[in-house]
Motif scaffolding. Structure first.
Motif, short mmCIF file in Angstrom:
data_model
loop_
_atom_site.label_atom_id
_atom_site.label_comp_id
_atom_site.label_asym_id
_atom_site.label_seq_id
_atom_site.Cartn_x
_atom_site.Cartn_y
_atom_site.Cartn_z
N GLN A 1 30.63 45.47 50.02
CA GLN A 1 30.15 44.40 49.14
C GLN A 1 28.79 43.93 49.64
OE1 GLN A 1 32.58 40.79 48.82
NE2 GLN A 1 32.10 40.72 46.63
N SER B 1 40.59 39.76 55.73
CA SER B 1 41.25 39.10 54.61
C SER B 1 41.92 37.83 55.12
CB SER B 1 42.30 40.02 54.00
OG SER B 1 43.19 39.28 53.19
N GLU C 1 44.28 41.41 46.38
CA GLU C 1 42.91 40.90 46.37
C GLU C 1 41.98 41.87 45.64
OE1 GLU C 1 42.74 38.30 50.50
OE2 GLU C 1 42.69 40.48 50.61
N ASP D 1 42.67 41.63 41.87
CA ASP D 1 42.11 40.39 41.34
C ASP D 1 40.60 40.48 41.21
OD1 ASP D 1 44.63 39.29 41.23
OD2 ASP D 1 44.43 38.13 43.08
N GLU D 2 39.99 41.27 42.08
CA GLU D 2 38.53 41.38 42.12
C GLU D 2 38.00 42.34 41.05
OE1 GLU D 2 34.94 40.05 43.92
OE2 GLU D 2 37.01 39.43 44.32
N LEU E 1 32.46 47.32 45.72
CA LEU E 1 32.98 46.26 44.87
C LEU E 1 31.99 45.89 43.77
CD1 LEU E 1 34.76 43.69 47.21
CD2 LEU E 1 35.77 44.86 45.26
N LYS F 1 32.54 46.40 39.55
CA LYS F 1 32.57 45.28 38.61
C LYS F 1 31.43 45.32 37.59
CE LYS F 1 32.73 42.09 41.84
NZ LYS F 1 32.80 40.74 42.47
#
Length: 561
Positions: A379, A387, A398, A401-402, A425, A429
């Protein structure tokens, strides 16, 4: 078998016949026909198929390869091969160009078969079990489990498409030393939450989720187990926590699109006497001996560096003993082939488990193990290391959800399991063509949009065009797209045989790219009715194939984005 494979087999057979006919006519002399290849040339201008037969025959025939090529072409029957022209190239290659009309059969095949297009019967109903994830129910699922979930579930779907009878299984590690440590960890957290100053056990589980578990328990039963016997308290805590953890594991995997046929308890192997029986079977066969009060398996006979303890001096079976009994149970249930997906850190366990199955009388080749490398989460260009929930690793929840299940699954399936995955990540997205899953899903949504637009204009067409209409699909972009669609059955066959679902991710990315090229160069809703019908059928066929492949990968095929 794909249309392309049928053509290739026919050309191979006719080339063999051509050589034999030339031999009978005295034009060629050879003792036996050598192995030769028929393949797609790297350069498209060289044709659709090329063979080296003339070159590999030269030594026996005592003729120049180009002269042999001329003889082969003269004797070659092109009937039923779609061969339009033949050309001798370079030192003696024979290049074939196919009549592009062969591609017209792809669209009717896809539209008639629908969701079944691409299926092959390589497995012929062979019973296969795929065991994957099988995480310890002592904590939360992590990124490694996520990769195993995507790989195992997609492999099972791929094998089903290839004609195997597949069962998905999760092995619950609910026995042994880890459960003992789990009980001690829960007890310490329970007592601490109730104000007792007790040390946390060495080798305990430090995740914040255990604190959440005992807080939830205290909200239900309070200090009911504060002053009871340790054994009773630990037994209750473990039973409560295992139920909670397994429920969480099931729900998380369901949210990732993973559904199991069997959840198998390790404890059931001990309760049923299966572990004891497995050790007795090995002892009768002479593979177990006693030393220093313990029982040892002669695993060095199967390439292991040292023999392994299967029953400790105190009479307690090791995890390895339970694992042997578990795999014996798999084969006893009638599975012809058993596939395990393990982390790369289990590589040393592969040979000894195969050896144990051999000692049991099973073919060790029928136990396959796929090893996965690590996952690095990236990221902002940096590795994400911690975490808050687990205390030490990023959880699958997680991740979902991301980025959601589609991106999670697709990103894990783009690489060979033997390769380390760097999961970006930010890329996962992003809504751009740089994001591979978005790129493919956008192609599917765009096709749906074209079909909706056609319906709004009164151009809706759900039939199958005639061959004359399909022959109008003669642009380079259309032909390349058709050819890719025709390859799906053979792609599924190869990917299933090699146990490589990542090939399907690569295939659908290539297919999406070819569709986008077609869309950018050719109008679909043209005035010419026959051409419009053909192109709409091409869109429907491509949409179906994208959906079929995304289905194997466990990824949604959206109609709008």
């Amino acid at each position: 078998m794909s249309i392309y494979e049928e053509i290739t087999e026919k050309v191979l057979a006719n080339l063999t016949q051509a050589a034999q006919s030339a031999q009978t006519a005295g034009e060629l002399s050879f003792e036996s026909l050598p192995n030769f290849v028929l393949e797609e040339p790297r350069e498209k201008q060289h044709g659709d198929l090329a063979t080296n037969l003339a070159m590999v025959l030269a030594k026996q025939a005592h003729k120049p390869p180009r002269e042999i090529a001329e003889i082969l072409i003269k004797n070659l029957s092109t009937e039923g091969t779609w061969i339009k022209s033949s050309e001798i190239a370079g030192p003696g290659f024979i290049n074939f160009k196919l009549d592009t009309a062969w591609l017209t059969g792809v669209i009717p095949q896809i539209l008639n078969q629908g969701a079944d297009y691409g299926k092959v019967n390589d497995g012929q109903g062979e019973k296969v079990q795929v065991e994957f994830v099988s995480a310890n129910p002592t904590g939360l699922l992590h990124m490694g489990n996520a990769r195993g979930a995507a790989l195992g579930d997609s492999l099972a779907s791929l094998l089903s498409m290839a004609g195997y009878e597949v069962s998905r299984e999760f092995y619950i590690n609910d026995a042994g030393n880890q459960i003992h440590n789990f009980a001690l960890s829960l007890e310490a957290r329970y007592l601490q939450q109730l104000g007792r100053d007790v040390p946390f056990p060495e080798g305990g589980y430090h995740g914040e989720d255990l604190i959440d578990t005992v807080k939830g328990l205290i909200a239900k039963v309070g200090d009911k187990y504060l002053n009871v016997e340790e054994e009773l308290r630990r037994e209750f805590l473990v039973r409560y926590a295992l139920d909670e953890k397994l429920t969480n594991i099931r729900e998380t995997l369901t949210d990732m699109g993973v559904h199991y046929d069997v959840w198998f308890s390790e404890q059931s192997l001990h309760d049923s006497g299966a572990v004891k029986k497995a050790m007795e079977d090995l002892e009768k066969k002479g593979y177990i001996y006693e030393k220093e009060g313990a029982l040892w398996l002669k695993s060095t006979l199967f390439g292991d560096e040292k023999d392994e303890v299967v029953v400790r001096g105190n009479g307690t079976p090791t995890y390895f003993a339970a694992d042997i009994a578990y795999h014996q149970n798999k084969f006893e249930r009638g599975f012809n082939r058993v596939i395990n997906i393990w982390g790369a850190d289990h590589h040393g366990h592969v040979a000894r488990m195969k050896g144990a199955m051999s000692a049991m009388g099973y073919d060790p080749e029928n136990l396959e193990v796929i090893l996965m490398q690590l996952v690095r989460l990236i990221q902002d260009g940096e590795v994400v290391r911690m975490s808050k929930r687990s205390g030490k690793y990023i959880t699958l929840r997680e991740l979902l959800d991301e980025v959601g299940k589609d991106a999670a699954r697709f990103f894990f399936l783009m690489r060979d399991p033997d390769s380390t995955v760097e999961f970006d990540l930010d890329l996962a997205k992003s809504e751009s063509s740089d994001n591979p899953v978005y790129y493919v899903q956008y192609a599917h949504a765009r096709m749906c949009s074209i079909l909706r637009q056609a319906e709004e204009l009164g151009y809706q067409y759900t039939g199958i065009p005639s061959q004359e209409e399909l022959l109008l699909l003669d642009s380079t972009e259309e032909r390349e797209l058709l050819k890719k669609l025709a390859e799906l059955p053979s792609e599924i066959s190869v990917a299933a045989r090699l146990r490589e679902p990542h090939r399907m991710a690569r295939y659908v990315l290539d297919l999406a790219s070819l569709f986008h090229s077609f869309y950018n160069s050719q109008r679909v809703l043209v005035e010419d009715e026959n051409l419009r019908k053909a192109r709409l059928a091409l869109i429907r066929s491509t949409k179906q194939v994208v959906a079929n492949v995304l289905g194997i990968l466990g990824v949604t095929a959206p109609e709008r984005m």
